[in-house]
Write a protein that holds these residues in place. Structure first.
Motif, mmCIF file in Angstrom:
data_model
loop_
_atom_site.group_PDB
_atom_site.id
_atom_site.type_symbol
_atom_site.label_atom_id
_atom_site.label_comp_id
_atom_site.label_asym_id
_atom_site.label_seq_id
_atom_site.Cartn_x
_atom_site.Cartn_y
_atom_site.Cartn_z
ATOM 1 N N TRP A 236 11.084 13.354 -5.434
ATOM 2 C CA TRP A 236 10.497 13.669 -6.740
ATOM 3 C C TRP A 236 11.558 14.239 -7.670
ATOM 4 N N TRP A 237 12.462 15.043 -7.126
ATOM 5 C CA TRP A 237 13.581 15.577 -7.909
ATOM 6 C C TRP A 237 14.475 14.443 -8.390
ATOM 7 N N ARG A 238 14.712 13.442 -7.505
ATOM 8 C CA ARG A 238 15.575 12.314 -7.871
ATOM 9 C C ARG A 238 14.951 11.447 -8.959
ATOM 10 N N THR A 239 13.618 11.442 -9.070
ATOM 11 C CA THR A 239 12.951 10.664 -10.124
ATOM 12 C C THR A 239 12.797 11.471 -11.403
ATOM 13 N N GLY A 240 13.328 12.670 -11.441
ATOM 14 C CA GLY A 240 13.296 13.480 -12.658
ATOM 15 C C GLY A 240 12.008 14.244 -12.852
ATOM 16 N N TRP A 241 11.308 14.565 -11.794
ATOM 17 C CA TRP A 241 10.068 15.333 -11.819
ATOM 18 C C TRP A 241 8.986 14.650 -12.671
ATOM 19 N N GLU A 242 9.041 13.341 -12.774
ATOM 20 C CA GLU A 242 8.050 12.613 -13.562
ATOM 21 C C GLU A 242 6.778 12.413 -12.745
ATOM 22 N N GLY A 243 5.669 12.287 -13.440
ATOM 23 C CA GLY A 243 4.388 12.104 -12.764
ATOM 24 C C GLY A 243 4.327 10.813 -11.972
ATOM 25 N N SER A 244 4.937 9.751 -12.497
ATOM 26 C CA SER A 244 4.908 8.476 -11.788
ATOM 27 C C SER A 244 5.756 8.536 -10.512
ATOM 28 N N GLY A 245 6.758 9.396 -10.508
ATOM 29 C CA GLY A 245 7.591 9.526 -9.317
ATOM 30 C C GLY A 245 6.926 10.315 -8.210
ATOM 31 N N ALA A 246 5.880 11.074 -8.546
ATOM 32 C CA ALA A 246 5.186 11.882 -7.542
ATOM 33 C C ALA A 246 4.477 10.996 -6.525
ATOM 34 N N LEU A 247 3.887 9.887 -6.965
ATOM 35 C CA LEU A 247 3.216 8.981 -6.035
ATOM 36 C C LEU A 247 4.221 8.341 -5.086
ATOM 37 N N LEU A 248 5.335 7.885 -5.621
ATOM 38 C CA LEU A 248 6.387 7.310 -4.785
ATOM 39 C C LEU A 248 6.904 8.351 -3.796
ATOM 40 N N ALA A 249 7.083 9.567 -4.249
ATOM 41 C CA ALA A 249 7.570 10.638 -3.378
ATOM 42 C C ALA A 249 6.552 10.960 -2.292
ATOM 43 N N ALA A 250 5.256 10.924 -2.624
ATOM 44 C CA ALA A 250 4.217 11.199 -1.620
ATOM 45 C C ALA A 250 4.197 10.113 -0.548
ATOM 46 N N ILE A 251 4.339 8.865 -0.955
ATOM 47 C CA ILE A 251 4.374 7.768 0.024
ATOM 48 C C ILE A 251 5.593 7.904 0.916
ATOM 49 N N PHE A 252 6.738 8.225 0.334
ATOM 50 C CA PHE A 252 7.956 8.419 1.114
ATOM 51 C C PHE A 252 7.804 9.589 2.087
ATOM 52 N N ALA A 253 7.148 10.656 1.638
ATOM 53 C CA ALA A 253 6.932 11.820 2.502
ATOM 54 C C ALA A 253 6.044 11.444 3.691
ATOM 55 N N LEU A 254 5.030 10.630 3.473
ATOM 56 C CA LEU A 254 4.186 10.175 4.584
ATOM 57 C C LEU A 254 4.974 9.336 5.578
ATOM 58 N N ILE A 255 5.869 8.497 5.085
ATOM 59 C CA ILE A 255 6.698 7.688 5.974
ATOM 60 C C ILE A 255 7.606 8.584 6.802
ATOM 61 N N VAL A 256 8.228 9.562 6.172
ATOM 62 C CA VAL A 256 9.113 10.491 6.899
ATOM 63 C C VAL A 256 8.319 11.287 7.933
ATOM 64 N N ALA A 257 7.121 11.743 7.571
ATOM 65 C CA ALA A 257 6.295 12.500 8.517
ATOM 66 C C ALA A 257 5.916 11.631 9.711
ATOM 67 N N ASN A 258 5.583 10.372 9.479
ATOM 68 C CA ASN A 258 5.261 9.469 10.584
ATOM 69 C C ASN A 258 6.465 9.236 11.482
ATOM 70 N N LEU A 259 7.648 9.123 10.892
ATOM 71 C CA LEU A 259 8.855 8.958 11.707
ATOM 72 C C LEU A 259 9.121 10.194 12.561
ATOM 73 N N PHE A 260 8.876 11.374 11.999
ATOM 74 C CA PHE A 260 9.040 12.596 12.781
ATOM 75 C C PHE A 260 8.038 12.645 13.935
ATOM 76 N N LEU A 261 6.786 12.265 13.660
ATOM 77 C CA LEU A 261 5.786 12.237 14.736
ATOM 78 C C LEU A 261 6.166 11.247 15.828
ATOM 79 N N LEU A 262 6.660 10.091 15.436
ATOM 80 C CA LEU A 262 7.094 9.087 16.411
ATOM 81 C C LEU A 262 8.243 9.622 17.253
ATOM 82 N N GLY A 263 9.179 10.300 16.607
ATOM 83 C CA GLY A 263 10.300 10.883 17.344
ATOM 84 C C GLY A 263 9.847 11.946 18.333
ATOM 85 N N TRP A 264 8.918 12.823 17.914
ATOM 86 C CA TRP A 264 8.398 13.845 18.823
ATOM 87 C C TRP A 264 7.686 13.205 20.005
ATOM 88 N N ARG A 265 6.877 12.162 19.738
ATOM 89 C CA ARG A 265 6.140 11.504 20.828
ATOM 90 C C ARG A 265 7.099 10.835 21.804
#
Length: 140
Positions: A22-51
């Motif tokens: 979100w910081w890289r997109t300039g704190w814009e509202g449209s970048g928040a959705l992209l950042a949220a999707i990316f955060a979900l992907i990262v969280a899933n990768l962390f869960l996969l790694g833990w498992r």
């Protein structure tokens, strides 16, 4: 669900990924959705790694990764999900053929949309059947 190291690291990694993108997109509202999707992907990768790490640790200690009942439940759920998924794809094919053959003005999914619908249908059906068969023990 209690807060363990695993869940704390997943939340921290997801939040960090969200804030960085979100910081890289300039704190814009449209970048928040992209950042949220990316955060979900990262969280899933962390869960996969833990498992994967937990499975490796259990295997080193001599525990089987899955018992016979779990394998049977997953096998039955996969069998039914695969068959239903094939019928779903066939119905989607006939739907799209009918649109073209009869000149109907119905919405037609594109190829990526059809693939995503089929994959989501089979995955969600598999998860639901696995849960239902494991809960009830009805494997007929």
């Amino acid at each position: 669900m209690k807060l363990t190291k695993k869940w704390a690291s997943v939340v921290i990694a997801g939040l960090a990924a969200f804030l960085v993108l979100w910081w890289r997109t300039g704190w814009e509202g449209s970048g928040a959705l992209l950042a949220a999707i990316f955060a979900l992907i990262v969280a899933n990768l962390f869960l996969l790694g833990w498992r994967a790490w937990e499975a490796k640790k259990e295997r080193e200690e001599g525990f089987p990764s899955k018992d016979e009942m779990t394998l049977y439940v997953e096998g039955r759920a996969a069998y039914y999900a695969m068959n239903a998924g094939l019928w779903f794809m066939l119905a989607l094919l006939w739907y799209m053929w009918g649109i073209h053959a009869f000149g109907l003005s119905l919405p037609e999914p594109s190829a990526p949309e059809a693939i995503i619908m089929s994959a989501l249908f089979m995955a969600l059906l598999f998860l639901g059947l696995k849960w239902e068969f494991g809960r009830t023990g009805n494997l007929g």
